[in-house]
Design an enzyme around this catalytic site. Structure first.
Site, PDB file in Angstrom:
ATOM      1  N   HIS A   7       0.794  -1.223   0.000  1.00 59.49           N
ATOM      2  CA  HIS A   7       0.000   0.000   0.000  1.00 59.49           C
ATOM      3  C   HIS A   7       0.830   1.278   0.000  1.00 59.49           C
ATOM      4  CE1 HIS A   7      -2.163  -3.287   2.082  1.00 59.49           C
ATOM      5  NE2 HIS A   7      -3.125  -2.927   1.267  1.00 59.49           N
ATOM      6  N   GLY A  23      -8.130  11.892   7.402  1.00 59.52           N
ATOM      7  CA  GLY A  23      -8.796  10.829   6.671  1.00 59.52           C
ATOM      8  C   GLY A  23      -8.809  11.089   5.178  1.00 59.52           C
ATOM      9  N   ARG A  27      -7.440  16.747   2.181  1.00 58.08           N
ATOM     10  CA  ARG A  27      -7.005  17.516   3.344  1.00 58.08           C
ATOM     11  C   ARG A  27      -5.492  17.390   3.509  1.00 58.08           C
ATOM     12  NH1 ARG A  27      -9.861  15.650   8.223  1.00 58.08           N
ATOM     13  NH2 ARG A  27     -11.646  16.703   7.344  1.00 58.08           N
ATOM     14  N   ARG A  46      -2.753   4.205  -4.901  1.00 61.12           N
ATOM     15  CA  ARG A  46      -4.205   4.302  -4.715  1.00 61.12           C
ATOM     16  C   ARG A  46      -4.692   5.732  -4.521  1.00 61.12           C
ATOM     17  NH1 ARG A  46      -6.980  -0.620  -2.837  1.00 61.12           N
ATOM     18  NH2 ARG A  46      -5.569  -2.366  -3.098  1.00 61.12           N
ATOM     19  N   ARG A  90      -3.543  11.599  14.214  1.00 70.44           N
ATOM     20  CA  ARG A  90      -4.753  11.673  13.382  1.00 70.44           C
ATOM     21  C   ARG A  90      -5.345  13.062  13.514  1.00 70.44           C
ATOM     22  NH1 ARG A  90      -9.537  10.871  11.254  1.00 70.44           N
ATOM     23  NH2 ARG A  90     -11.453  10.913  12.496  1.00 70.44           N
ATOM     24  N   ILE A  91      -5.651  13.691  12.384  1.00 69.94           N
ATOM     25  CA  ILE A  91      -6.339  14.986  12.392  1.00 69.94           C
ATOM     26  C   ILE A  91      -7.592  14.834  11.531  1.00 69.94           C
ATOM     27  CG2 ILE A  91      -4.475  16.561  12.984  1.00 69.94           C
ATOM     28  CD1 ILE A  91      -3.828  16.857  10.046  1.00 69.94           C
ATOM     29  N   GLY A  92      -8.714  14.674  12.186  1.00 68.50           N
ATOM     30  CA  GLY A  92      -9.934  14.355  11.462  1.00 68.50           C
ATOM     31  C   GLY A  92     -11.137  15.131  11.946  1.00 68.50           C
ATOM     32  N   SER A  93     -12.289  14.674  11.532  1.00 68.51           N
ATOM     33  CA  SER A  93     -13.556  15.283  11.927  1.00 68.51           C
ATOM     34  C   SER A  93     -14.338  14.282  12.773  1.00 68.51           C
ATOM     35  CB  SER A  93     -14.367  15.697  10.698  1.00 68.51           C
ATOM     36  OG  SER A  93     -14.591  14.589   9.851  1.00 68.51           O
ATOM     37  N   GLU A 181     -16.200   9.092  15.829  1.00 65.49           N
ATOM     38  CA  GLU A 181     -15.427   9.130  14.592  1.00 65.49           C
ATOM     39  C   GLU A 181     -15.158   7.683  14.191  1.00 65.49           C
ATOM     40  OE1 GLU A 181     -11.442   8.657  14.938  1.00 65.49           O
ATOM     41  OE2 GLU A 181     -12.541   7.447  16.382  1.00 65.49           O
ATOM     42  N   MET A 182     -14.194   7.417  13.313  1.00 68.78           N
ATOM     43  CA  MET A 182     -14.110   6.062  12.767  1.00 68.78           C
ATOM     44  C   MET A 182     -12.703   5.461  12.707  1.00 68.78           C
ATOM     45  SD  MET A 182     -16.946   6.280   9.689  1.00 68.78           S
ATOM     46  CE  MET A 182     -17.200   4.508   9.651  1.00 68.78           C
ATOM     47  N   GLU A 183     -11.706   6.111  13.321  1.00 66.68           N
ATOM     48  CA  GLU A 183     -10.347   5.610  13.126  1.00 66.68           C
ATOM     49  C   GLU A 183      -9.486   5.487  14.385  1.00 66.68           C
ATOM     50  OE1 GLU A 183     -11.998   6.905   9.454  1.00 66.68           O
ATOM     51  OE2 GLU A 183     -11.424   8.314  11.030  1.00 66.68           O
ATOM     52  N   SER A 205     -17.273  18.435  13.325  1.00 62.11           N
ATOM     53  CA  SER A 205     -17.835  18.808  12.025  1.00 62.11           C
ATOM     54  C   SER A 205     -19.358  18.838  12.049  1.00 62.11           C
ATOM     55  CB  SER A 205     -17.369  17.828  10.950  1.00 62.11           C
ATOM     56  OG  SER A 205     -17.766  16.504  11.279  1.00 62.11           O
ATOM     57  N   ASP A 206     -19.954  18.137  13.018  1.00 63.07           N
ATOM     58  CA  ASP A 206     -21.417  18.115  13.114  1.00 63.07           C
ATOM     59  C   ASP A 206     -21.806  17.710  14.529  1.00 63.07           C
ATOM     60  OD1 ASP A 206     -22.229  14.903  12.798  1.00 63.07           O
ATOM     61  OD2 ASP A 206     -20.360  15.452  11.817  1.00 63.07           O
ATOM     62  N   ARG A 219     -14.759  20.863   5.687  1.00 64.35           N
ATOM     63  CA  ARG A 219     -13.980  19.807   6.330  1.00 64.35           C
ATOM     64  C   ARG A 219     -12.656  19.586   5.618  1.00 64.35           C
ATOM     65  NH1 ARG A 219     -19.244  17.732   6.687  1.00 64.35           N
ATOM     66  NH2 ARG A 219     -18.978  16.316   4.913  1.00 64.35           N
TER      67      ARG A 219
END
Length: 234
Positions: A7, A23, A27, A46, A90-93, A181-183, A205-206, A219
């Protein structure tokens, strides 16, 4: 396994010791374009482009994780084990589960609960509690306080499902969970197993409570405070 991996096509030494992982690949590109100097593309596989450059003289890498724990699990594992990366931020929403955590506020994940089976691979005789690196968390909180931004530190929910048919996500709020979140949980588990460091910083974000939300463009291209805090502690 040797490099390149299935990967990541980079060579050993192409990544900095600290990698920022949003993510969204766009971004990641935004951070490169607006904050890094002399950035070089080190992974194009990818379309999950990885870059290495400098921020205020420090070598820093940025690469997206994709969505969800399987994707984060793959990229963080390969970076920790095959590319000698020591820290992943990790820098996410995230979606707020608490009334006093508003959109555009920042949340630091001290821990990460999950509804995922990711931990089963470790064959532990009980439930593992994924937690952040205290050193990274301490630095991030100090950076946030210096910037006088509104933040909260606490527990995240890393969910395998974005569209939850049971509609019971808010049940986690009664346990004090800040946001969903998801990670983060997969990242924290991989860091623990590798003896490395990880921290999840999310911008709200919400709100699951009020229904307020930001746009996909916001985002991707805003949330500057979160990005700058991560860069400062890299």
């Amino acid at each position: 396994m040797s490099t390149p991996t299935p990967h990541i096509s980079a060579k050993v030494g192409d990544f900095a010791k600290t990698v920022l992982m949003p993510g969204d690949p766009l971004r990641a590109k935004f951070i490169v374009d607006h904050y890094l100097e002399d950035a070089v593309l080190v992974n194009p596989v990818r379309g999950v482009n990885g870059y290495t450059g400098t921020y205020k003289g420090k070598k820093v890498s940025v690469m997206a994780s994709g969505m969800g724990m399987p994707s984060m699990g793959i990229y963080s594992y390969e970076l920790f084990h095959f590319y000698d990366v020591d820290n992943i931020i990790r820098i996410g929403s995230a979606g707020s589960l608490q009334e006093d955590l508003k959109i555009r506020d920042i949340a630091f994940g001290m821990g990460a609960c999950t509804n995922s089976s990711f931990a089963r691979q470790f064959e532990l005789p009980g439930d593992f509690a994924p937690i952040a690196s205290f050193e990274l968390l301490q630095k991030a909180v100090k950076a946030a306080e210096n910037r006088k931004v509104h933040y909260k530190v606490g527990n995240f929910l890393s969910s395998d499902t974005f569209y939850d048919d049971s509609q019971r996500t808010m049940d986690w709020a009664k346990m004090g969970i800040l946001c969903v979140e998801m990670e983060a949980a997969a990242l924290y588990m991989n860091a623990a197993r590798a003896g490395k460091n990880a921290l999840a910083i999310c911008t709200i974000s919400d709100s699951i409570i009020t229904g307020e939300q930001t746009t996909s463009e916001e985002r991707q291209n805003s949330f500057h405070e979160m990005m700058e805090i991560a860069l400062e502690i890299a």
